[in-house]
Design an enzyme around this catalytic site. Sequence first.
Site, short mmCIF file in Angstrom:
data_model
loop_
_atom_site.label_atom_id
_atom_site.label_comp_id
_atom_site.label_asym_id
_atom_site.label_seq_id
_atom_site.Cartn_x
_atom_site.Cartn_y
_atom_site.Cartn_z
N ASP A 12 39.71 35.17 -5.53
CA ASP A 12 40.33 34.86 -4.24
C ASP A 12 41.64 35.62 -4.07
O ASP A 12 42.33 35.91 -5.05
CB ASP A 12 40.59 33.35 -4.15
CG ASP A 12 40.77 32.87 -2.73
OD1 ASP A 12 40.50 33.65 -1.80
OD2 ASP A 12 41.19 31.71 -2.55
N HIS A 29 39.73 44.15 -0.79
CA HIS A 29 38.40 43.96 -1.39
C HIS A 29 38.04 45.13 -2.29
O HIS A 29 37.42 44.94 -3.35
CB HIS A 29 37.35 43.80 -0.29
CG HIS A 29 37.52 42.55 0.53
ND1 HIS A 29 37.70 41.31 -0.04
CD2 HIS A 29 37.54 42.36 1.88
CE1 HIS A 29 37.81 40.40 0.92
NE2 HIS A 29 37.72 41.01 2.08
N LEU A 123 28.90 41.51 -23.34
CA LEU A 123 29.27 40.47 -22.38
C LEU A 123 28.16 40.24 -21.37
O LEU A 123 27.53 41.17 -20.88
CB LEU A 123 30.55 40.90 -21.64
CG LEU A 123 31.07 39.93 -20.58
CD1 LEU A 123 31.71 38.71 -21.23
CD2 LEU A 123 32.07 40.62 -19.66
#
Length: 242
Positions: A12, A29, A123
């Site tokens: 966010d 973004h 990962l």
Amino acid sequence: MNIPQHVAIILDGNGRWAKSKGMPRNYGHTVGAKNVENVCRAADELGIKYVTMYAFSTENWNRPKNEVDALMKLLESYLKNCIKTAEKNHMRVRVIGDIRRLDEKFQDSIRKLEEASAKNDGLNLTIAINYGSRDEITRGVQEIAKQVAEGKIRPEDITESMISDNLDTAGIPDPDLLIRTSGELRLSNYLLWQLGYSEFYFTDVPWPDFDKKELEKAIEAYNMRDRRFGKIDEDTKEETDV
């Protein structure tokens, strides 16, 4: 230090971060997308095994069309480039959410990325795109109801494990820690079933500025929590709360 196995993150603050710098929201973004690899690398270095990131929610379609279009292009471009990133970092990447609303080209990019990274043993990165937890649970319940209607299972056979197995996150352990950046204090319809026993960490730092140091702060806070899950406290011999 006790390292959480699975960290879920709500990314966010991209737009507000950009606005604070006199730049358009889409710039935020773009920078935020670039930060995904940085944080994934940091998580891997710290020993975290799973990271799940909230990239685009079912509610995000309500944003201005130009912003939605830009986000879709950015996400599709990121996923294409992520094939090389995943190979370089031995990272397995999966996408959760209802991808049927995405265009065919975008869906194809998702399938190619998941297939290309399926055998990687580093990962585990899960990206939530067109994801909403209520939508996910609804789809899962519909699938179970279909099995009941077909006589494959009985209503009394339905268990928590069966519900989990019919969610988008099937096969992925529930998060130990949820991080939300940029100061908001809500879940925004994210992993509502999976976060039942997770610890929450909220920070005012916007996503583009969230780095390894900030991740370490979140883990330090996580280590301050008493995660006993109703077991007997050895010091008091009393049953603890959930």
